[in-house]
Design a protein around this motif. Structure first.
Motif, PDB file in Angstrom:
ATOM      1  N   SER A 117       0.833  -1.086  -0.115  1.00  0.00           N
ATOM      2  CA  SER A 117      -0.012  -0.019  -0.084  1.00  0.00           C
ATOM      3  C   SER A 117       0.868   1.188  -0.029  1.00  0.00           C
ATOM      4  O   SER A 117       0.271   2.363  -0.394  1.00  0.00           O
ATOM      5  N   ALA A 118       2.304   1.280   0.418  1.00  0.00           N
ATOM      6  CA  ALA A 118       3.109   2.144   0.359  1.00  0.00           C
ATOM      7  C   ALA A 118       4.281   1.752   0.276  1.00  0.00           C
ATOM      8  O   ALA A 118       4.961   0.864   0.720  1.00  0.00           O
ATOM      9  N   LEU A 119       5.044   2.631  -0.416  1.00  0.00           N
ATOM     10  CA  LEU A 119       6.717   2.432  -0.791  1.00  0.00           C
ATOM     11  C   LEU A 119       7.218   4.005  -0.948  1.00  0.00           C
ATOM     12  O   LEU A 119       7.306   4.382  -1.919  1.00  0.00           O
ATOM     13  N   GLU A 120       8.006   3.917   0.189  1.00  0.00           N
ATOM     14  CA  GLU A 120       8.600   5.374   0.290  1.00  0.00           C
ATOM     15  C   GLU A 120      10.188   5.108   0.318  1.00  0.00           C
ATOM     16  O   GLU A 120      10.651   4.574   0.918  1.00  0.00           O
ATOM     17  N   LEU A 121      10.879   6.266  -0.369  1.00  0.00           N
ATOM     18  CA  LEU A 121      12.309   6.268  -0.417  1.00  0.00           C
ATOM     19  C   LEU A 121      12.668   7.741   0.178  1.00  0.00           C
ATOM     20  O   LEU A 121      12.012   8.454   0.255  1.00  0.00           O
ATOM     21  N   SER A 122      13.736   7.477   0.950  1.00  0.00           N
ATOM     22  CA  SER A 122      14.408   8.734   1.480  1.00  0.00           C
ATOM     23  C   SER A 122      15.875   8.660   1.656  1.00  0.00           C
ATOM     24  O   SER A 122      16.269   7.475   1.662  1.00  0.00           O
ATOM     25  N   GLY A 123      16.344   9.865   1.491  1.00  0.00           N
ATOM     26  CA  GLY A 123      17.781   9.940   2.018  1.00  0.00           C
ATOM     27  C   GLY A 123      18.422  11.140   2.425  1.00  0.00           C
ATOM     28  O   GLY A 123      17.735  12.130   2.184  1.00  0.00           O
ATOM     29  N   GLU A 124      19.529  11.189   3.243  1.00  0.00           N
ATOM     30  CA  GLU A 124      19.966  12.225   3.606  1.00  0.00           C
ATOM     31  C   GLU A 124      21.275  12.479   2.562  1.00  0.00           C
ATOM     32  O   GLU A 124      21.837  11.661   2.140  1.00  0.00           O
ATOM     33  N   HIS A 125      21.796  13.765   2.540  1.00  0.00           N
ATOM     34  CA  HIS A 125      22.814  14.130   1.729  1.00  0.00           C
ATOM     35  C   HIS A 125      24.178  13.316   2.098  1.00  0.00           C
ATOM     36  O   HIS A 125      24.834  12.839   1.214  1.00  0.00           O
ATOM     37  N   ASN A 126      24.263  12.937   3.552  1.00  0.00           N
ATOM     38  CA  ASN A 126      25.614  12.347   3.736  1.00  0.00           C
ATOM     39  C   ASN A 126      25.116  10.866   4.477  1.00  0.00           C
ATOM     40  O   ASN A 126      25.997  10.419   5.187  1.00  0.00           O
ATOM     41  N   GLY A 127      24.185  10.207   3.798  1.00  0.00           N
ATOM     42  CA  GLY A 127      23.794   8.934   4.138  1.00  0.00           C
ATOM     43  C   GLY A 127      23.317   8.160   3.169  1.00  0.00           C
ATOM     44  O   GLY A 127      23.261   8.251   2.235  1.00  0.00           O
ATOM     45  N   GLU A 128      22.834   6.682   3.434  1.00  0.00           N
ATOM     46  CA  GLU A 128      22.244   5.873   2.350  1.00  0.00           C
ATOM     47  C   GLU A 128      20.738   6.240   2.119  1.00  0.00           C
ATOM     48  O   GLU A 128      20.348   6.926   2.961  1.00  0.00           O
ATOM     49  N   VAL A 129      20.384   5.632   1.018  1.00  0.00           N
ATOM     50  CA  VAL A 129      19.059   5.604   0.700  1.00  0.00           C
ATOM     51  C   VAL A 129      18.309   4.791   1.641  1.00  0.00           C
ATOM     52  O   VAL A 129      18.849   3.475   1.631  1.00  0.00           O
ATOM     53  N   THR A 130      17.104   4.855   1.961  1.00  0.00           N
ATOM     54  CA  THR A 130      16.382   4.104   2.854  1.00  0.00           C
ATOM     55  C   THR A 130      15.002   3.790   2.186  1.00  0.00           C
ATOM     56  O   THR A 130      14.467   4.742   1.283  1.00  0.00           O
ATOM     57  N   PHE A 131      14.252   3.073   2.749  1.00  0.00           N
ATOM     58  CA  PHE A 131      12.835   2.845   1.984  1.00  0.00           C
ATOM     59  C   PHE A 131      11.952   2.375   3.417  1.00  0.00           C
ATOM     60  O   PHE A 131      12.388   1.753   4.457  1.00  0.00           O
ATOM     61  N   ASP A 132      10.566   2.774   3.029  1.00  0.00           N
ATOM     62  CA  ASP A 132       9.529   2.307   4.124  1.00  0.00           C
ATOM     63  C   ASP A 132       8.459   1.475   3.125  1.00  0.00           C
ATOM     64  O   ASP A 132       8.372   2.084   2.149  1.00  0.00           O
ATOM     65  N   ILE A 133       8.172   0.642   3.733  1.00  0.00           N
ATOM     66  CA  ILE A 133       7.055  -0.026   2.882  1.00  0.00           C
ATOM     67  C   ILE A 133       5.939  -0.796   3.722  1.00  0.00           C
ATOM     68  O   ILE A 133       6.136  -0.811   5.050  1.00  0.00           O
ATOM     69  N   SER A 134       4.711  -0.660   3.332  1.00  0.00           N
ATOM     70  CA  SER A 134       3.668  -1.018   3.995  1.00  0.00           C
ATOM     71  C   SER A 134       2.774  -2.051   3.169  1.00  0.00           C
ATOM     72  O   SER A 134       2.788  -1.859   1.805  1.00  0.00           O
ATOM     73  N   LEU A 135       2.463  -2.973   3.948  1.00  0.00           N
ATOM     74  CA  LEU A 135       1.383  -4.146   3.126  1.00  0.00           C
ATOM     75  C   LEU A 135       0.371  -4.224   3.838  1.00  0.00           C
ATOM     76  O   LEU A 135       0.052  -4.053   4.935  1.00  0.00           O
ATOM     77  N   GLU A 136      -0.945  -4.527   3.092  1.00  0.00           N
ATOM     78  CA  GLU A 136      -2.160  -4.701   3.905  1.00  0.00           C
ATOM     79  C   GLU A 136      -2.601  -5.961   3.345  1.00  0.00           C
ATOM     80  O   GLU A 136      -2.584  -6.417   2.144  1.00  0.00           O
ATOM     81  N   SER A 137      -3.333  -6.861   4.089  1.00  0.00           N
ATOM     82  CA  SER A 137      -3.648  -7.959   4.024  1.00  0.00           C
ATOM     83  C   SER A 137      -4.909  -7.947   2.696  1.00  0.00           C
ATOM     84  O   SER A 137      -5.734  -6.887   3.004  1.00  0.00           O
ATOM     85  N   ALA A 138      -4.832  -8.989   1.824  1.00  0.00           N
ATOM     86  CA  ALA A 138      -6.085  -8.866   0.790  1.00  0.00           C
ATOM     87  C   ALA A 138      -6.676 -10.191   0.600  1.00  0.00           C
ATOM     88  O   ALA A 138      -6.953 -10.726  -0.393  1.00  0.00           O
ATOM     89  N   GLY A 139      -6.815 -11.076   1.686  1.00  0.00           N
ATOM     90  CA  GLY A 139      -7.711 -12.290   1.928  1.00  0.00           C
ATOM     91  C   GLY A 139      -7.507 -12.930   3.337  1.00  0.00           C
ATOM     92  O   GLY A 139      -6.696 -12.353   4.101  1.00  0.00           O
ATOM     93  N   ALA A 140      -7.799 -13.901   3.390  1.00  0.00           N
ATOM     94  CA  ALA A 140      -7.837 -14.846   4.701  1.00  0.00           C
ATOM     95  C   ALA A 140      -6.345 -15.441   4.791  1.00  0.00           C
ATOM     96  O   ALA A 140      -5.392 -15.404   3.848  1.00  0.00           O
TER      97      ALA A 140
END
Length: 135
Positions: free
Chosen positions: A106-129
């Motif tokens: 449901s969400a895939l976010e990328l971020s990074g600081e000038h003097n750091g690594e690129v990071t990501f945030d991921i969110s998933l939602e259930s779509a069935g049993a």
């Protein structure tokens, strides 16, 4: 269940041939929720709320934060998000169990600081049993 190492909680996605760990996650979380169905009425004892057992919608949410580490799992998550795909996923909780079923990113976010690594945030939602297998 005694104390566990957070790094042992694994999030895996199926790539068509097997389950692949979502690499590079530094934190991860799974949450279970159930909606309540209120059936309180004028004759409820002392006007206490009454609920209808097992009637609400249940869902699970997975979230994680990390850094890009493995090209195959990065591509799998990216493809699943941009295709809007429903993917079979597993969450392995040590000394608790394995939760498995269909999830959509449901969400895939990328971020990074000038003097750091690129990071990501991921969110998933259930779509069935979902299924639960105790360990």
């Amino acid at each position: 269940m005694g104390a566990q190492k957070g790094k042992d909680l694994l999030v895996k996605m199926h790539d068509g041939t097997g389950y692949v760990a979502v690499a590079g996650l530094r934190s991860r979380r799974i949450a279970f929720n159930a909606e309540l169905v209120d059936i309180t009425h004028a004759e409820s004892v002392d006007r206490w709320r009454e609920l209808l057992a097992g009637a609400g919608v249940r869902r699970a949410s997975i979230s994680g934060r990390g850094l890009f580490k493995d090209a195959a799992s990065d591509a799998l998550a990216r493809r699943a998000f941009f295709d809007g795909a429903i993917s079979d996923c597993q969450v392995i909780v040590p000394d608790f169990g394995i939760v498995q079923g269909a999830f959509q990113i449901s969400a895939l976010e990328l971020s990074g600081e000038h003097n750091g690594e690129v990071t990501f945030d991921i969110s998933l939602e259930s779509a069935g049993a979902l299924t639960f297998t105790a360990l």
